[in-house]
Design a protein around this motif. Structure first.
Motif, PDB file in Angstrom:
ATOM      1  N   ASP A  63       0.822  -1.210   0.000  1.00 59.85           N
ATOM      2  CA  ASP A  63       0.000   0.000   0.000  1.00 59.85           C
ATOM      3  C   ASP A  63       0.856   1.260   0.000  1.00 59.85           C
ATOM      4  O   ASP A  63       0.534   2.242  -0.668  1.00 59.85           O
ATOM      5  CB  ASP A  63      -0.955  -0.005   1.197  1.00 59.85           C
ATOM      6  CG  ASP A  63      -1.988  -1.127   1.114  1.00 59.85           C
ATOM      7  OD1 ASP A  63      -2.194  -1.683   0.008  1.00 59.85           O
ATOM      8  OD2 ASP A  63      -2.575  -1.445   2.161  1.00 59.85           O
TER       9      ASP A  63
ATOM     10  N   ASP B  52       0.915   9.312  -5.637  1.00 61.48           N
ATOM     11  CA  ASP B  52       1.290  10.679  -5.260  1.00 61.48           C
ATOM     12  C   ASP B  52       2.266  11.312  -6.239  1.00 61.48           C
ATOM     13  O   ASP B  52       2.311  12.527  -6.376  1.00 61.48           O
ATOM     14  CB  ASP B  52       1.924  10.691  -3.859  1.00 61.48           C
ATOM     15  CG  ASP B  52       0.945  10.361  -2.749  1.00 61.48           C
ATOM     16  OD1 ASP B  52      -0.286  10.368  -2.992  1.00 61.48           O
ATOM     17  OD2 ASP B  52       1.413  10.064  -1.630  1.00 61.48           O
TER      18      ASP B  52
ATOM     19  N   GLN C 111       0.776   4.005  -2.923  1.00 63.96           N
ATOM     20  CA  GLN C 111       0.418   5.395  -2.613  1.00 63.96           C
ATOM     21  C   GLN C 111       1.507   6.359  -3.069  1.00 63.96           C
ATOM     22  O   GLN C 111       1.212   7.422  -3.610  1.00 63.96           O
ATOM     23  CB  GLN C 111       0.143   5.569  -1.114  1.00 63.96           C
ATOM     24  CG  GLN C 111      -0.444   6.928  -0.771  1.00 63.96           C
ATOM     25  CD  GLN C 111      -1.746   7.202  -1.510  1.00 63.96           C
ATOM     26  OE1 GLN C 111      -2.692   6.425  -1.434  1.00 63.96           O
ATOM     27  NE2 GLN C 111      -1.799   8.306  -2.247  1.00 63.96           N
TER      28      GLN C 111
END
Length: 190
Positions: free
Chosen positions: A11, A19, A15
């Motif tokens: 995760d 981003d 992420q």
């Protein structure tokens, strides 16, 4: 390895990728599989040039958390420079990139990372190039499910790392920290 929360790491990798803009154009899974293969080829090139990390954590030393060791932690103002001088573009770094890209793609597809013993790749050749060729074949085989491709590739990278005396988890942790400090799409088009 047993105490690593692979899905938390997955995760975090995903992420960071989101981003940094890697999912803005909604690329396909095949797009990301190709990037995983390209990281494998970069590992081969690093090995050909004998580019090895200047720092070699040992399996025998206590496991450091992602943000705790003295030289390589995000709080160190010289972390990025230290990473670029001592680790970037080495065999260790490129194998870490392979795993991080696998984790990212697994995160994008909600695939659980099931760490375990990989099928032997030793019998698929004696050299790094032969073993990477075998791993690439798994990634490009249309009959192999994505879950299997990603989990198998991660396990194979750890097997290769053991053969080369690399603490791959340490390198993954440091590369993931480094990636958080990079520009959008790491300065690339995709």
């Amino acid at each position: 390895m047993q105490n690593v929360n692979w899905n938390k790491l997955r995760d975090l990798a995903h992420q960071t990728s989101v981003d940094h803009g890697f999912y803005e154009d909604k690329p396909s899974n095949i797009h990301f599989l190709c990037l995983i293969v390209s990281e494998l080829m970069e590992a081969v090139e690093a090995d050909r040039k004998n580019h090895r990390a200047k720092i070699r954590p040992s399996y025998d030393t206590p496991r450091y958390s992602m943000f705790s060791d003295q030289t390589f932690h995000c709080g160190n103002v010289y972390f990025k420079e230290n990473f670029e001088v001592q680790i970037k573009n080495t065999l260790e770094d490129e194998l870490a990139d392979v795993v991080i890209r696998c984790l990212d793609l697994a995160g994008a597809n909600n695939i659980d990372i099931l760490f375990g013993n990989p099928p032997a790749i030793r019998n698929q050749g004696n050299t790094l190039t032969e073993k990477v060729w075998y791993i690439s074949g798994v990634l490009t085989d249309h009959t192999v499910p994505l879950t299997t491709k990603l989990n198998t590739t991660i396990r194979h990278c750890f097997q290769l790392s053991r053969e080369y005396g690399i603490d791959l988890l340490w390198h993954i942790e440091k590369k993931m920290m480094y990636n958080t400090l990079r520009s959008k799409k790491h300065g690339k088009r995709y």
